[in-house]
Design an enzyme around this catalytic site. Structure first.
Site, PDB file in Angstrom:
ATOM      1  N   LYS A 145       1.056  -1.259  -0.035  1.00 54.84           N
ATOM      2  CA  LYS A 145       0.094  -0.056   0.124  1.00 54.84           C
ATOM      3  C   LYS A 145       0.703   1.194   0.005  1.00 54.84           C
ATOM      4  CE  LYS A 145      -3.825  -2.052   2.882  1.00 54.84           C
ATOM      5  NZ  LYS A 145      -4.950  -1.673   2.018  1.00 54.84           N
ATOM      6  N   ARG A 166     -10.525 -11.228   2.527  1.00 51.51           N
ATOM      7  CA  ARG A 166     -11.340 -12.478   2.212  1.00 51.51           C
ATOM      8  C   ARG A 166     -10.825 -13.821   2.165  1.00 51.51           C
ATOM      9  NH1 ARG A 166     -12.049  -9.072  -3.316  1.00 51.51           N
ATOM     10  NH2 ARG A 166     -11.561  -7.603  -1.691  1.00 51.51           N
TER      11      ARG A 166
END
Length: 465
Positions: free
Chosen positions: A244, A318
């Site tokens: 990120k 997820r």
């Protein structure tokens, strides 16, 4: 933090000062029943009973005779949080009783107005005035709600240096001990041994003292209807090898917000003694960068047996949830709820205050939405749009965890999770922000609890009666 905010609510005190709450349209009638001196005073202060405003009433010899406070015409669960910072530090009591639900909200908002995360500050937050418990308030309900919200905020606000997978497991263990629940934690290589390969793959790059874990808390009558809560526990998210940028990484201590929420919700359920069999599953990891980190286009095994191609290492939430949902489904619970700070797409669509609700059961979805409105915690339902299922197909595995499309990111993430939920199990997935970007009365900047009361009310009606 919990104890401090609850200390804002006290027993009856004859020396307490009256707090008179009025809506704007009620002020003229109240003034009509007061002496000329009081009317002139209120008029000269400019008090119009606007929402959130207060007016101190002078008594003989310069004493404080009471205080007026303005309420909004519409119901606002946070209305009383506006008053405490504007009043002198003393004890107040409501001059008139409120309907039960308003009394509960008044007490909850007053208490939470005192919330401050000051663990690392030498100088603690200033004292605020106290409120005598409203006579019609449900003290047990207010207490469990305030404690749950404070717990969620504290867990999220704690920096990752002090809230890694081990510390998150300790928080769950402490909660279990408080309510007589059982808590088991599978650590590190044990995840591979016990067939939680996706959780292990995401968390294996972390330092030895921050190894991945699966937290498994159980409580209640084994013969009662089963409720399972699953919370995303990414204690810090660098993005992995798909690193990120710093601006997106800054708040990633909050990426365990889903885990914090299910622990808060569990505390409410256990405190209320709902008749159900509760299970809480939290995959707790740190998505780090090291030689052991998963790589883009790696193919991972999962507990369900499906294979997943890693389209992006920053779509790790997820991956850990899929193993936990597969395990949750193995028991065929009467209700399965997961909560996760999962996608920026949900925030782009709905903003920070409005959780995105995905649900495979229309009746359950309607119930959650209805309770959200009733509790002042609105949610918005987004579709599990089946035609988008093709977007998570992989050429080399059963699924990919991230599509190449810039569209429908919250929906494709939910569809990915649905692949691991057993058929016929009523399931709700909440994609939440878990953070206040700016301070408001009762809701300081930082970690925030969303939809807890709405979910608790739904659970109580559906499986906990």
């Amino acid at each position: 933090m919990e104890k401090r905010v609850l200390e804002q609510l006290v027993e009856a005190d004859d020396a307490a000062t009256d707090l008179i709450v009025l809506r704007k349209g009620e002020l003229p009638a109240w003034l009509g029943g007061q002496p000329d001196s009081v009317r002139r005073w209120v008029e000269q202060t400019g008090f119009k009973a606007e929402p959130g405003t207060v007016c101190l009433l002078p008594g003989e010899g310069g004493a404080l005779a009471g205080a007026l406070a303005g309420l909004p015409d519409e119901d606002d669960p946070w209305a009383f949080a506006h008053f405490a910072p504007k009043l002198p530090v003393r004890t107040f009591r409501l001059a008139a009783s409120l309907p039960a639900i308003q009394a509960d909200r008044a007490a909850t908002a007053w208490a939470l107005a005192a919330y401050a995360f000051d663990r690392y500050k030498g100088r603690k937050a200033n004292d605020l005035p106290r409120l005598v418990w409203p006579e019609t308030a449900d003290r047990a309900r207010v207490t469990r709600e305030v404690e749950a919200i404070a717990l969620v905020r504290d867990l999220i606000n704690t920096p990752a240096s002090n809230m890694g997978p081990a510390e998150l497991a300790s928080a769950a263990d402490a909660l279990a001990a408080r309510f007589g629940a059982k808590c088991r934690v599978i650590v590190g290589d044990g995840l591979e041994v016990e067939n939680y390969p996706a959780i292990f793959a995401v968390g294996r790059a972390a330092a030895q003292n921050r190894r991945p874990r699966l937290i498994d808390l159980r409580w209640g009558d084994e013969m009662a209807p089963k409720l399972t809560l699953v919370g995303k526990g990414v204690c810090f998210d660098t993005g992995g090898l798909d690193l990120k940028p710093s601006s997106n990484m800054k708040l990633m201590k909050k990426d365990m917000g889903g885990a914090a929420h299910v622990l808060g919700l569990a505390s409410m359920i256990m405190a209320a003694g709902l008749r159900l069999r509760l299970r809480v599953l939290i995959p707790a990891v740190e998505n780090s960068v090291s030689g052991e980190a998963m790589r883009p286009l790696d193919v991972l095994a999962t507990r369900k047996g499906l294979t997943v191609e890693v389209g992006n290492t920053d779509a790790e939430g997820r991956l850990i949830l899929c193993d936990a949902l597969a395990e949750a489904s193995s028991e065929k619970p009467a209700l399965l709820i997961d909560m996760a700070t999962l996608t920026g797409a949900a925030r782009s669509a709905l903003g920070t205050d409005l959780p995105a609700l995905f649900c495979n059961d229309d009746g359950l979805a309607a119930q959650i939405l209805e309770q959200g409105e009733a509790e002042g915690e609105p949610l918005w339902r987004l579709p599990l749009h089946k035609p988008y299922r093709r977007m998570i197909d992989s050429k080399v595995a059963d699924l990919t965890n991230a599509t190449d499309s810039p569209h429908a990111g919250a929906i494709t993430a939910a569809l990915f999770l649905q692949e691991f939920v057993g058929p016929q199990i009523p399931w709700a997935h909440l994609d939440i922000m878990a953070w206040n970007g700016a301070a408001r009365p009762g809701r300081p900047e930082g970690g925030e609890a969303l939809a807890l009361r709405a979910l608790f009310a739904t659970i109580a009606q559906r499986v906990g009666g």
